[in-house]
Enzyme design. Structure first.
Site, PDB file in Angstrom:
ATOM      1  N   GLU A 410       0.380   2.618 -17.139  1.00  0.00           N
ATOM      2  CA  GLU A 410       0.438   4.033 -17.491  1.00  0.00           C
ATOM      3  C   GLU A 410       1.566   4.273 -18.504  1.00  0.00           C
ATOM      4  O   GLU A 410       2.720   3.928 -18.244  1.00  0.00           O
ATOM      5  CB  GLU A 410       0.688   4.879 -16.244  1.00  0.00           C
ATOM      6  N   LEU A 439      -4.410   6.994 -14.927  1.00  0.00           N
ATOM      7  CA  LEU A 439      -3.423   7.078 -13.850  1.00  0.00           C
ATOM      8  C   LEU A 439      -4.072   6.717 -12.516  1.00  0.00           C
ATOM      9  O   LEU A 439      -4.414   7.588 -11.706  1.00  0.00           O
ATOM     10  CB  LEU A 439      -2.798   8.489 -13.784  1.00  0.00           C
ATOM     11  N   GLU A 441      -3.488   3.366  -9.877  1.00  0.00           N
ATOM     12  CA  GLU A 441      -2.902   2.042  -9.657  1.00  0.00           C
ATOM     13  C   GLU A 441      -3.932   1.032  -9.173  1.00  0.00           C
ATOM     14  O   GLU A 441      -3.833  -0.161  -9.486  1.00  0.00           O
ATOM     15  CB  GLU A 441      -1.742   2.148  -8.668  1.00  0.00           C
ATOM     16  N   GLN A 463       4.333   2.164 -12.459  1.00  0.00           N
ATOM     17  CA  GLN A 463       5.393   3.034 -12.957  1.00  0.00           C
ATOM     18  C   GLN A 463       6.555   3.195 -11.975  1.00  0.00           C
ATOM     19  O   GLN A 463       7.721   3.247 -12.382  1.00  0.00           O
ATOM     20  CB  GLN A 463       4.798   4.395 -13.300  1.00  0.00           C
ATOM     21  N   PHE A 464       6.251   3.289 -10.701  1.00  0.00           N
ATOM     22  CA  PHE A 464       7.278   3.386  -9.659  1.00  0.00           C
ATOM     23  C   PHE A 464       6.796   2.601  -8.442  1.00  0.00           C
ATOM     24  O   PHE A 464       5.596   2.570  -8.152  1.00  0.00           O
ATOM     25  CB  PHE A 464       7.549   4.840  -9.257  1.00  0.00           C
ATOM     26  N   TYR A 467       4.403   4.134  -6.100  1.00  0.00           N
ATOM     27  CA  TYR A 467       3.016   4.275  -6.526  1.00  0.00           C
ATOM     28  C   TYR A 467       2.175   3.051  -6.157  1.00  0.00           C
ATOM     29  O   TYR A 467       0.947   3.100  -6.226  1.00  0.00           O
ATOM     30  CB  TYR A 467       2.938   4.470  -8.042  1.00  0.00           C
ATOM     31  N   HIS A 512      10.028   8.535  -6.226  1.00  0.00           N
ATOM     32  CA  HIS A 512      10.522   7.822  -7.401  1.00  0.00           C
ATOM     33  C   HIS A 512      11.661   6.874  -7.049  1.00  0.00           C
ATOM     34  O   HIS A 512      12.037   6.032  -7.861  1.00  0.00           O
ATOM     35  CB  HIS A 512      10.968   8.804  -8.476  1.00  0.00           C
TER      36      HIS A 512
END
Length: 741
Positions: A410, A439, A441, A463-464, A467, A512
């Site tokens: 992403e 978007l 995963e 991304q995190f 996620y 996050h």
């Protein structure tokens, strides 16, 4: 002669009655371009599949077979197999034995009955899984094995399909011919799984934008998922107008109708490079699996109606109406195949079984292969810099030296990632090699699995860390198991970069900032690395790519977000957390820890942010006269515990600083391993994060280890009495003359 089972008795009675179910449409052979011999061949394949199901129940009753989920009622997929090439990769539903049997006819030298019965018996001679599971698969037939396919294989089928066009852009190569079509099949109940919906969405999303997606997704709709009915019309209503897809439907009980629809699906997918949803209506016979008694949830009238729709009876009627076989010939064929299956089964159940843990685990780690990297001749920027900057430089080198390397995630392209790690890479290597994904995963990981299985080496970005959890089965259930269940014949090497852990400033909350990594460390064969500084980040990402390219491993690199742009260690402007690029040859081997300092009062064993915090704490402790060393794990799986033991053996006290939660954290493994190596428990201590989610704002770090808690814990351990332990340890080591202490 075999005693007929009730299902066989019903078949004989229905066949002799002359009351055969007729298909909805009366196709003529010339209309669908199928010969009489071709129809007879498909019927024989259906019979082989059915008798495998029936005999599996006989074997299970004798304790000789296991996991009898079968294909009865779905045998029409033999016609789908005939419509495609043997080189087209097929990710099959567990009810698709007829597909495998039919495909084997197009490749010389195949023994599918023998192979499948070895799988039923969990024999070590099973040519696909080596006795590890009852799976449908064959390397020769381009059928990668799937296990309990509750749609988890659909994202990787989408990824494999996407990779075909990517290989064409890269100039050729790959596991399958460039003009292949990918087939995947699944049930109507699995259609509702989020993984199926994600794969459908991702395939349609890509195709809608013009990306080549030669994919045929076959939904085998028998109207029920174990005991829960699928609403009538639900599948068609959900898919018929789906953007990016062609919808086709067929009567899976009718070989001619299925053959006609499958050929059209194959034509669209191969010629137009667009995805097709082939909706095959069928029936489930004998219940969900061997232990399932459908009488508990289906009324007798429904069961009787389903039995009357047996596709074998429909096929027998076709043969009779077209004058290909008469009733007596059909009965003889039915009995002869039953006896053949029984005879082969008696041989198969006598073949060797897996007996030791070593035999079972032999294929968890894939086989090595020659590396494909080209030498890199560029200049190295040796200016000390941050982790994000050096990762960017390393990824640039890797993309230049590995033409089969592809990145996906992403916002990694035009934006360059949330933290700028992939800046300018898409501009340099193109959007086909640095892919901005949707978007989802599950789709990102599935895309990587499919690309890895096709011969590419993908680097994926999640991304995190938080996620990952909605997609972790793509790693556990799919990526990490492929080598295991294929006896090393199939692999999906890849590198997964994940921004994670805590200590972010001015941003975060639990979604996050996530310090839960137990789910990754728990997966057999998966490797997990975590750098604490920029130079190590280069060494770990370069080793991760080598491992994927040469050893076909699946490697996760957790990159501490808080350290991406950290420059200073002790005070603003000191630049002590900037490092020079160690260059393209710098690689940190799996399990290899690092060490800072030589002190013997205290050894701090840690990783990631813990190294940074411990270095800050060390300045305070050394000012108080405490001599310490810091051991940086670098790898959070396959830890070299002997090396860790050597590093701490002559230290008075050992403190494991673990930024992950106390339960399920690496510190549990570390303490256990040191105790097993003879370190007294009174020398071993843990400082971990609390078993808590991470909050937002000023409280974001209160549940995590800090410089203050490291200093305070160390001070409580290193007292005059404690220091005497270090002296004693030194004396013991000298007396023993050993580095082990």
């Amino acid at each position: 002669m075999l005693e007929p089972l009730p299902q066989e008795q019903r078949f004989y009675a229905a066949l002799r009655s002359g009351d055969w179910p007729r298909p909805d449409r009366d196709w003529q052979l010339d209309e669908v371009e199928l010969t009489a011999a071709g129809l007879a061949e498909l019927f024989e394949t259906q019979l082989m599949s059915r008798h495998l199901d029936l005999h599996a129940r006989r074997l299970q009753a004798r304790g000789e077979a296991f996991y009898t989920i079968g294909s009865a009622g779905h045998e029409g997929n033999a016609a789908i197999a005939r419509a495609f090439r043997a080189t087209d990769p097929a990710f099959l539903h567990y009810r698709d034995a007829a597909f495998l049997l039919q495909r084997s006819r197009s490749v010389p030298g195949q023994t599918p009955l023998w192979d499948l019965l070895l799988s039923f018996a969990a024999s070590a001679d099973d040519p696909i899984s080596g006795g590890r599971h009852k799976v449908l698969g064959s390397k020769t037939l381009n059928i990668p094995p799937q296990t309990s396919t509750i749609a988890s294989h659909l994202p990787k089928a989408m990824g494999a399909s996407y990779s075909l066009g990517l290989w064409r852009r890269l100039g050729g190569g790959g596991e399958w011919p460039a003009d292949s079509v990918v087939i995947c099949s699944f049930g109507d109940a699995s259609f509702n799984h989020s993984t199926a919906q994600g794969a459908l969405n991702a395939a349609g999303w890509a195709a809608y934008q013009g990306a080549p997606m030669p994919l045929v997704m076959v939904c085998e709709d028998n109207g029920i998922g174990i005991s829960t009915p699928t609403p009538a019309g639900w599948i068609e209503a959900s898919v018929r107008s789906r953007p990016g897809f062609h919808y086709l439907a067929c009567d899976g009980l009718d070989l001619l109708d299925t053959w006609h629809a499958a050929r059209e699906a194959e034509r669209i997918a191969r010629c137009r490079k667009q995805p097709v949803f082939l909706h095959m209506r069928c029936v489930r016979l004998f219940g969900h699996a061997g232990s399932d008694a459908q009488q508990a949830y289906l009324p007798p009238a429904r069961i009787k109606a389903d039995e009357a729709r047996d596709p074998l009876l429909v096929s027998a009627g076709l043969l009779l109406r077209h004058g290909i076989l008469d009733v007596a010939a059909i009965e003889r064929l039915y009995r002869s195949i039953a006896e053949r299956v029984a005879h082969v089964a008696e041989e198969a159940i006598r073949r060797p079984k897996l007996e030791t843990a070593g035999q079972v685990m032999a294929s968890i780690v894939p086989p090595a292969r020659p590396g494909r990297a080209r030498s890199w001749q560029g200049d190295i920027d040796e200016t000390p810099s941050t982790m994000a900057k050096l990762l960017n430089q390393s990824l640039t080198r890797l993309m230049e030296s590995h033409p089969h390397l592809v990145m996906a995630g992403e916002d990694i392209g035009r934006k360059g990632g949330v933290y700028g790690v992939t800046q300018r890479l898409q501009a340099q290597f193109g959007p086909h090699r640095v892919i901005d994904t949707l978007l989802d995963e599950q789709s990102i990981l599935g895309l990587g699995i499919g690309m890895g299985q096709s011969g590419l080496v993908p680097i994926l970005e999640i991304q995190f860390l938080a996620y990952l959890h909605n997609a972790e089965d793509q790693l556990r259930g799919e990526a990490a198991t492929l080598s295991f269940f294929s006896n090393g014949q199939y692999t999906n090497p890849m590198v997964v970069r994940i921004a994670g852990l805590g200590y972010q400033k001015g941003f975060g909350g639990h979604f996050h900032n996530d310090n839960a990594i137990a789910v990754l460390r728990d997966i057999p064969g998966l490797l997990v690395a975590c750098p604490s500084n920029a130079a190590d980040a280069v060494g770990l990402i370069q080793e991760a790519v080598r491992l994927a390219d040469e050893e076909q491993r699946v490697v996760v690199v957790i990159e501490p977000i808080a350290l991406y742009h950290t420059r200073d260690l002790h005070e603003e402007g000191d630049q002590q957390w900037c490092f020079a690029d160690p260059g393209p040859q710098h690689r940190l081997a799996v399990g290899e820890p690092g060490q800072w300092g030589e002190g013997r009062d205290l050894a701090i064993v840690t990783y990631g942010n813990g190294v940074y915090l411990s270095r800050q704490a060390a300045a305070r402790l050394e000012a108080q006269g405490v001599a310490l060393r810091i051991v940086d794990l670098r790898w959070l799986t396959d830890i070299d515990h002997d090396a860790v033991h050597r590093f701490i053996a002559d230290c008075g006290q050992v403190l494991v600083v673990d930024e992950c939660r106390r339960s399920g954290s690496p510190s549990e493994e570390l303490i256990t391993a040191l105790v097993e190596r003879g370190v007294p428990s009174d020398r071993l201590h843990r400082l971990t994060a609390e078993d808590s989610f991470i909050p937002l704002g000023r409280a974001a770090t209160v549940t995590l280890p800090s410089v203050e808690t490291i200093v305070a814990t160390a001070q409580s351990l290193v007292t005059p009495d404690r220091n005497s332990v270090a002296v004693a340890a030194k004396a013991i080591k000298a007396a023993a003359g050993s580095d082990e202490g």
